[in-house]
Write an enzyme that holds these catalytic residues in place. Structure first.
Site, mmCIF file in Angstrom:
data_model
loop_
_atom_site.group_PDB
_atom_site.id
_atom_site.type_symbol
_atom_site.label_atom_id
_atom_site.label_comp_id
_atom_site.label_asym_id
_atom_site.label_seq_id
_atom_site.Cartn_x
_atom_site.Cartn_y
_atom_site.Cartn_z
ATOM 1 N N CYS A 87 23.443 9.918 -14.651
ATOM 2 C CA CYS A 87 22.070 10.164 -15.132
ATOM 3 C C CYS A 87 21.028 10.356 -14.025
ATOM 4 C CB CYS A 87 21.637 9.014 -16.036
ATOM 5 S SG CYS A 87 22.656 8.919 -17.510
ATOM 6 N N TYR A 95 15.178 -2.399 -9.886
ATOM 7 C CA TYR A 95 15.349 -1.427 -8.791
ATOM 8 C C TYR A 95 14.429 -1.702 -7.593
ATOM 9 C CZ TYR A 95 17.280 1.160 -12.794
ATOM 10 O OH TYR A 95 17.972 1.522 -13.913
ATOM 11 N N ASN A 152 0.820 -1.214 0.000
ATOM 12 C CA ASN A 152 0.000 0.000 0.000
ATOM 13 C C ASN A 152 0.855 1.267 0.000
ATOM 14 O OD1 ASN A 152 -2.456 -1.193 -0.296
ATOM 15 N ND2 ASN A 152 -2.845 -1.400 1.886
#
Ligand code: NAD
Length: 435
Positions: A267, A256, A213
């Site tokens: 970046c 990730y 959640n």
């Protein structure tokens, strides 16, 4: 199966109807008499698509009933779901008083029972709650967990409005149990649903709802902040986010999602600060985007604090570029860690097969000359020298050739500042600290 459901709110009422539909006899239990009466009159306690017909058919067929009598419901069933509320206070602290109270009542019920009983916590609860429930049950009933009863975690994933559909179409069914028999009994309840059943340690199951959640909330906040900036820049935010969602390799994917070390490189930090700047330029509040860099810095600080906690001054670093396989040092989180340690007077030596100071040029060299001007003195060409002369070794890159060092030097502290999907580099039997 004969099942009791404690708490006849959203989760309990939906469970009652859906468990009946899957062929079980279900007794609903609530302290609120009007909810019990509603169920016994064949009516749901909530407004929800498809639930009316499920409850009325179940009651007509005498497969669903409700009571306020916990002891009776335990006697009549073999499996119980705890679905009572777990509200949070203004600080986010969860109120477990309803969980404790129903656990005491279930304990009373178990006292007079000879057969094995499974109690599944369906409510959203913090890790450790099932253990607490089990202790209350043992204390009140005098029975033994694992022999007379078991407590498992089986979190609910439904969304109000589509609750019945969600019950029958879960993305995954999660069962946290240390008891194999209890886990198998719980799995059998979901066998026909077709969703994968994940058997995990109890605490993992307990925590997953918080993580799910929170992630959903972060996604919404992220999309809304991007939308705000895009709108100010006259960019179609829906088209933009549709395009974003098309990248299922990095954007909407497992990429990730492993806890690990701080991000860096040329970046991510640059483009994130570029987006935050666009927000500021347009006088927009974008607190989620603006807080990410601070969160990342916190992870680097944690690594420095870890090193400081050992009180040993000689530190080796295996890997200084922002990730393995490159000599790019720009915004490398390891450069920040080393910079901090050097500033505190630590004796740091670095090995990186791809980084040779004399070969650095352009922006890469400029960056290092500003952020870590001592690099030329810290960089060593012999990895053995770095490890042998250090007391603490920070392993920044996960390279197979580094594997031998924790085994060869078990007296040294190895701290792994990376983690990928292949697990830890540091073997279990070696004194290493994985992140
Ligand atoms: N509502 C959702 O969409 C949803 C989805 C997934 C998980 N959850 C979690 O499930 C849990 C229940 O949520 P809900 O929305 O169904 O709550 P709710 O407030 O609608 O219902 C809780 C019920 O428990 C009853 N109750 C309290 N103490 C009791 C006791 N001692 N004995 C018997 N009944 C008792 C209350 O009277 C109430 O009817 C919470 O932990 C919640 O976070 C909710």
């Amino acid at each position: 199966m004969n099942i009791s459901v404690f708490g006849l709110g959203y989760v309990g009422c939906v469970s009652l109807g859906c468990l009946y539909k899957m062929g079980n006899n279900v007794i609903g239990v609530d302290i609120a008499e009007h909810k019990v009466n509603l169920i016994n009159d064949g009516k749901p306690t909530i407004i929800e698509t498809e639930i009316d017909s499920l409850i009325s058919s179940g009651v007509n067929e005498k497969k669903i009933s409700a009571t306020t009598d916990v002891v009776y419901s335990i006697k009549e069933t073999d499996f119980s779901f705890i679905c009572v509320g777990t509200p949070v206070n203004a600080y986010g602290e969860m109120n477990l008083s309803y969980i404790k109270s129903i656990s005491k009542s279930i304990g009373e019920g178990l006292k007079g029972k000879d057969s094995y009983h499974v109690v599944a916590v369906r409510s959203t609860v913090p890790p450790g709650t099932c253990k607490m429930v089990s202790e209350i049950l043992e204390e009140v009933s005098g029975k033994k967990e694992g022999k007379d009863f078991s407590v498992i975690s089986n979190p609910e994933f439904l969304r109000e409005g589509t609750a019945v559909y969600d019950y029958f179409n879960p993305p995954v069914t999660v069962i946290g149990s240390k008891d194999i028999l209890a886990g198998e009994i719980a799995s059998s309840l979901y066998a026909t649903l077709g969703a994968p059943i994940e058997m995990v340690p109890t605490e993992v199951a307990e925590m997953i709802k918080f993580v799910n959640n929170s992630w959903h909330a972060v996604k919404i906040a992220f999309a809304n902040e991007v939308g705000l900036i895009a709108k100010e820049m006259n960019v179609d935010s829906h088209l933009l986010m549709d395009l974003f969602a098309k990248d299922t390799k990095l954007n909407l994917s497992k990429a990730y999602t492993k806890p690990g070390f701080a991000y860096g490189g040329s970046c991510l930090p640059k483009d994130l600060s570029g987006l935050v700047y666009l927000g500021k330029m347009n006088h927009l509040e974008v607190p989620v985007l603006a807080s990410v860099s601070g969160s990342n810095n916190g992870i680097k600080k944690k690594a420095v604090d870890k090193v400081l906690s050992f009180g040993r001054k000689k530190v080796g670093v295996l890997g200084i570029s922002f990730k393995e396989g490159t000599d790019d040092l720009r915004y490398s989180p390891y450069v920040d860690v080393v910079e901090e340690l050097v500033g505190k007077g630590y004796d740091v030596s670095i090995y990186d097969a791809n980084v040779n100071y004399s070969n650095l040029f352009g922006i890469n060299k400029q960056f290092i000359d500003v952020h870590l001007p001592h690099l030329v003195h810290l960089l060593k060409t012999n990895i053995d020298d770095v490890v042998q002369n250090s007391e603490i070794i920070l392993v920044s890159h996960k390279l197979p050739e580094y594997l031998e060092f924790p085994k060869r030097f078990p007296e040294k502290v190895f701290i792994e500042l990376t983690k990928n999907n292949h697990g830890s580099l540091i073997p279990d039997n070696v004194s290493g600290i994985t992140w």
